[in-house]
Design a protein around this motif. Structure first.
Motif, mmCIF file in Angstrom:
data_model
loop_
_atom_site.group_PDB
_atom_site.id
_atom_site.type_symbol
_atom_site.label_atom_id
_atom_site.label_comp_id
_atom_site.label_asym_id
_atom_site.label_seq_id
_atom_site.Cartn_x
_atom_site.Cartn_y
_atom_site.Cartn_z
ATOM 1 N N LEU A 145 31.585 25.594 42.377
ATOM 2 C CA LEU A 145 31.854 24.156 42.420
ATOM 3 C C LEU A 145 33.295 23.846 42.017
ATOM 4 C CD1 LEU A 145 30.710 21.227 42.678
ATOM 5 C CD2 LEU A 145 30.188 21.363 40.229
ATOM 6 N N LEU A 146 33.712 24.364 40.873
ATOM 7 C CA LEU A 146 35.049 24.063 40.352
ATOM 8 C C LEU A 146 36.154 24.677 41.199
ATOM 9 C CD1 LEU A 146 34.388 24.619 36.524
ATOM 10 C CD2 LEU A 146 34.722 22.428 37.677
ATOM 11 N N GLU A 147 35.985 25.959 41.555
ATOM 12 C CA GLU A 147 37.059 26.640 42.285
ATOM 13 C C GLU A 147 37.174 26.115 43.720
ATOM 14 O OE1 GLU A 147 38.758 31.196 42.874
ATOM 15 O OE2 GLU A 147 37.090 30.813 41.503
ATOM 16 N N SER A 148 36.050 25.763 44.333
ATOM 17 C CA SER A 148 36.098 25.186 45.686
ATOM 18 C C SER A 148 36.842 23.849 45.669
ATOM 19 C CB SER A 148 34.676 24.989 46.231
ATOM 20 O OG SER A 148 34.048 26.225 46.469
ATOM 21 N N HIS A 149 36.553 23.032 44.660
ATOM 22 C CA HIS A 149 37.251 21.742 44.542
ATOM 23 C C HIS A 149 38.743 21.964 44.315
ATOM 24 C CE1 HIS A 149 38.082 17.610 43.646
ATOM 25 N NE2 HIS A 149 38.364 17.849 42.379
ATOM 26 N N ALA A 150 39.074 22.912 43.433
ATOM 27 C CA ALA A 150 40.481 23.192 43.138
ATOM 28 C C ALA A 150 41.206 23.750 44.353
ATOM 29 C CB ALA A 150 40.583 24.166 41.964
ATOM 30 N N ILE A 151 40.517 24.551 45.173
ATOM 31 C CA ILE A 151 41.117 25.075 46.400
ATOM 32 C C ILE A 151 41.488 23.925 47.336
ATOM 33 C CG2 ILE A 151 40.447 26.197 48.584
ATOM 34 C CD1 ILE A 151 39.216 28.440 46.924
ATOM 35 N N GLY A 152 40.574 22.964 47.492
ATOM 36 C CA GLY A 152 40.857 21.820 48.352
ATOM 37 C C GLY A 152 42.096 21.057 47.910
ATOM 38 N N LEU A 153 42.205 20.805 46.612
ATOM 39 C CA LEU A 153 43.363 20.092 46.075
ATOM 40 C C LEU A 153 44.641 20.906 46.227
ATOM 41 C CD1 LEU A 153 41.802 18.738 42.739
ATOM 42 C CD2 LEU A 153 42.227 17.433 44.835
ATOM 43 N N SER A 154 44.542 22.196 45.921
ATOM 44 C CA SER A 154 45.717 23.061 45.905
ATOM 45 C C SER A 154 46.260 23.312 47.306
ATOM 46 C CB SER A 154 45.354 24.392 45.237
ATOM 47 O OG SER A 154 46.500 25.121 44.877
ATOM 48 N N PHE A 155 45.379 23.548 48.262
ATOM 49 C CA PHE A 155 45.816 23.818 49.627
ATOM 50 C C PHE A 155 46.504 22.582 50.232
ATOM 51 C CE2 PHE A 155 43.050 27.603 51.174
ATOM 52 C CZ PHE A 155 43.290 28.281 49.993
ATOM 53 N N GLU A 191 44.676 36.435 37.988
ATOM 54 C CA GLU A 191 45.980 35.897 38.373
ATOM 55 C C GLU A 191 45.993 35.486 39.849
ATOM 56 O OE1 GLU A 191 49.100 38.586 37.316
ATOM 57 O OE2 GLU A 191 48.804 38.315 35.161
ATOM 58 N N PHE A 192 45.290 36.238 40.694
ATOM 59 C CA PHE A 192 45.228 35.886 42.113
ATOM 60 C C PHE A 192 44.430 34.604 42.314
ATOM 61 C CE2 PHE A 192 42.832 36.275 46.179
ATOM 62 C CZ PHE A 192 43.899 36.016 47.035
ATOM 63 N N HIS A 193 43.233 34.542 41.721
ATOM 64 C CA HIS A 193 42.417 33.329 41.869
ATOM 65 C C HIS A 193 43.114 32.118 41.247
ATOM 66 C CE1 HIS A 193 38.654 34.771 43.689
ATOM 67 N NE2 HIS A 193 38.958 35.922 43.114
ATOM 68 N N GLN A 194 43.812 32.348 40.145
ATOM 69 C CA GLN A 194 44.562 31.264 39.501
ATOM 70 C C GLN A 194 45.688 30.783 40.406
ATOM 71 O OE1 GLN A 194 47.069 32.328 36.115
ATOM 72 N NE2 GLN A 194 46.291 30.559 34.990
ATOM 73 N N ALA A 195 46.376 31.718 41.062
ATOM 74 C CA ALA A 195 47.462 31.335 41.963
ATOM 75 C C ALA A 195 46.951 30.475 43.113
ATOM 76 C CB ALA A 195 48.155 32.590 42.507
ATOM 77 N N LEU A 196 45.786 30.805 43.637
ATOM 78 C CA LEU A 196 45.224 30.040 44.756
ATOM 79 C C LEU A 196 45.062 28.560 44.408
ATOM 80 C CD1 LEU A 196 42.377 32.420 46.029
ATOM 81 C CD2 LEU A 196 44.522 31.902 47.218
ATOM 82 N N VAL A 197 44.683 28.285 43.164
ATOM 83 C CA VAL A 197 44.390 26.901 42.772
ATOM 84 C C VAL A 197 45.487 26.286 41.919
ATOM 85 C CG1 VAL A 197 41.905 27.345 42.902
ATOM 86 C CG2 VAL A 197 43.074 27.606 40.713
#
Length: 224
Positions: A91-101, A143-149
């Motif tokens: 839930l959290l990472e999917s939302h953050a991906i949307g914002l970050s992308f 670090e990779f997942h953090q960079a994505l978001v």
């Protein structure tokens, strides 16, 4: 410039907080184990009062349980919590991906490129059988997942996701095994989709990535 006594104590407290937290996540302090204050203060070279403050902070992340007058205990690991953490991470990472992308710039892309380069180098060594690089993989995976978001522009979201990620990671470390080529392929696809700003595709891969990781942990037989 010399630090005041209070500032020095705070620095020591933060250092010990990070050490204890990492020892819980890595399994050096096993799930369900009692945290005996006298022994623990010697182990980490800290006063009992500072140790109590640190353990109280860790209860807010559900990494430690306060047992009233009986002291503290490392939070147990359970199938139920693992599944709850998996859902929360998705839930959290999917939302953050949307914002970050949507807002990521060239510097954001550069962070992802660098993080994936380091992660893929470690993963190649793990696939070749070098299990000694597992600790490095844990760090580069985050670090990779953090960079994505990292372009989501929400410190609160990042901090919450970081806490959930670490608690989820604890279960993978308890399983004591690397998931192999499927996880490497997931990271490569996430990298490619990030470069294309494909939010839906990345969210789908992330969901599969987390679900498969959860199944891997459960099949290890180390979580009840």
């Amino acid at each position: 410039m010399l630090k005041s006594g209070k500032e020095a104590a705070e620095t020591i407290g933060e250092t010990v907080f990070r050490r204890i937290r990492q020892d819980i996540i890595s399994g050096a302090l096993p799930p369900g184990s009692k945290i005996r204050l006298e022994q623990t203060k010697e182990r980490y070279s800290v006063s009992v009062s500072t140790l109590r403050e640190i353990l109280s902070r860790l209860t807010t992340e559900n990494l430690v349980i306060a047992e009233g007058q009986r002291g503290f205990e490392v939070s147990p690991a359970s199938r139920r919590e693992l599944l709850e953490l998996a859902d929360l991470r998705i839930l959290l990472e999917s939302h953050a991906i949307g914002l970050s992308f949507a807002t990521g710039d060239l510097d954001w892309e550069a962070r992802i490129v660098a993080a994936h380069h380091k992660l893929s180098a470690i993963e190649r060594q793990l696939l070749e059988g070098d299990a000694s690089r597992t600790v490095d993989w844990v760090r580069y995976d985050w670090e990779f997942h953090q960079a994505l978001v990292s372009a989501c522009n929400s410190e609160t979201l990042m901090a919450t996701l970081s806490s959930v990620f670490d608690r989820f990671l604890r279960y993978h470390l308890l399983a004591e095994s690397f998931r192999g080529k499927p996880v490497v392929d997931d990271h490569r696809r996430l990298f490619e989709l990030a470069m294309k700003r494909d939010v839906g595709g990345a969210q789908d891969i992330l969901t599969r990535h987390v679900r498969n990781g959860t199944e891997h942990v459960l099949k290890s037989g180390r979580i009840r």
